[in-house]
Design a protein around this motif. Structure first.
Motif: not given
Ligand code: 13P
Ligand code: SF4
Length: 305
Positions: A210-230
């Protein structure tokens, strides 16, 4: 041998005494996080290295990251605690073959992934990281781009730009191991999970994300996303970082992949590195100054400085 807590406090004391900063990549072991001044991805770490006023930089990551810090800081002491912490992909470029390719396509600009040696950076026009590869490629006036060394990142960029990308046959042995059938299985099990992949993954795996990004961008996405599991498709160390920083959410791998080189750094090695001032990164001034141009251009485009 000092116990872990003792080592951590001794490292912190030495760090103060030597006016050192410890820069740590996201994939490092949690014990290394404990002594970090900053934890991040390759782009953030190179920016931190460019900005630091410390006298000594201890780099807990792999060789190309410490080299990048030295390229940007010729007068500072840059230490890599373990000499064997070398990214295999960074060694996959033959300068001779790259020069041949550049002669064959004189109209092309050469973009090198930051996961390269200083010698490679010295013969390239600009660097990029997984956080900014598309932006860097699109920033260039050239229609044709030689992209080294990661074929998967090159393929990912080529599908998101109008430029013609000539890619190198390099790859990361860790991300290359992710398989589409295994990712599909994980998605069937964790039906509510958002899938986030690193662009070093093969194209058929990226297509499932669903998302393709660098490692730190993963952290940002995990914080911002409505999803609870990744489902996280990158080196397993990133899951540790995510679990620490976003404890209220769940992170799964599909299945876990380890970068042996990133895991070579241990607290004892960091302590010895500071105490004995080893292993110093040394670069010839000719290579360093040429490589600096490629790195600085990238930082200017990324951070507008
Ligand atoms: P990031 O810059 O996304 O942290 O990637 C570094 C790396 O080595 C990926 O394998
Ligand atoms: Fe290199 Fe891959 Fe390890 Fe990153 S995960 S340091 S690209 S081998």
């Amino acid at each position: 041998m000092l116990k872990e807590q003792n080592l951590i406090s001794e490292i912190k004391k030495l760090k103060k005494k030597k006016k050192a900063v410890i820069l740590v990549h996201n994939y490092q072991l949690p014990e290394i996080y404990e002594v970090a001044d900053f934890i991040g991805d390759s782009l953030e770490l190179s920016r931190k290295a460019a900005e630091t006023t410390a006298k000594v930089i201890v780099f807990c990551g792999v060789d190309f990251m410490a080299e990048s810090a030295k390229i940007l800081n010729p007068d500072k002491m840059v230490l890599l605690p373990v000499l064997e912490a070398k990214c295999p992909m960074a060694g996959q470029v033959s300068i001779e073959k790259l020069r041949k390719l550049q002669r064959k396509h004189p109209e092309a600009a050469t973009v090198c992934y930051i996961n390269t040696t200083a010698e490679t950076k010295a013969v390239c026009d600009i660097c990029c990281t997984s956080a900014n590869a598309i932006k860097i490629v699109n920033s260039l006036p050239n229609k044709k781009i030689i992209f080294v060394p990661d074929k998967n990142l090159a393929n990912y960029v080529s599908r998101r730009t109008d430029k013609e990308i000539i890619s190198w046959p390099g790859f990361c042995y860790v991300h290359q191991q992710f398989r589409a059938d295994e990712v599909k299985k994980a998605k069937e099990i964790f039906t509510r999970a958002e899938t986030i992949a690193h662009p070093e993954c093969p194209p058929e795996v990226i297509d499932l994300a669903d998302y393709v990004c660098s490692t730190s961008q993963m952290l940002k996405r995990a914080k911002e996303s409505k999803a609870k599991e990744f489902i996280i498709l990158t080196e397993v160390g990133m899951l540790e970082r995510l679990k620490r920083e976003v404890p209220e959410k769940k992170f799964y791998s599909a299945p876990a992949k380890i970068c042996i080189q990133q895991k070579k750094n241990r607290l004892e090695a960091v302590y010895n590195s500071l105490l004995l001032e080893r292993y110093k990164i040394r670069l010839s001034e000719e290579i360093r100054s040429k490589a600096k141009k490629a790195l600085t251009k990238m930082l200017e485009i990324s951070y507008g400085k």
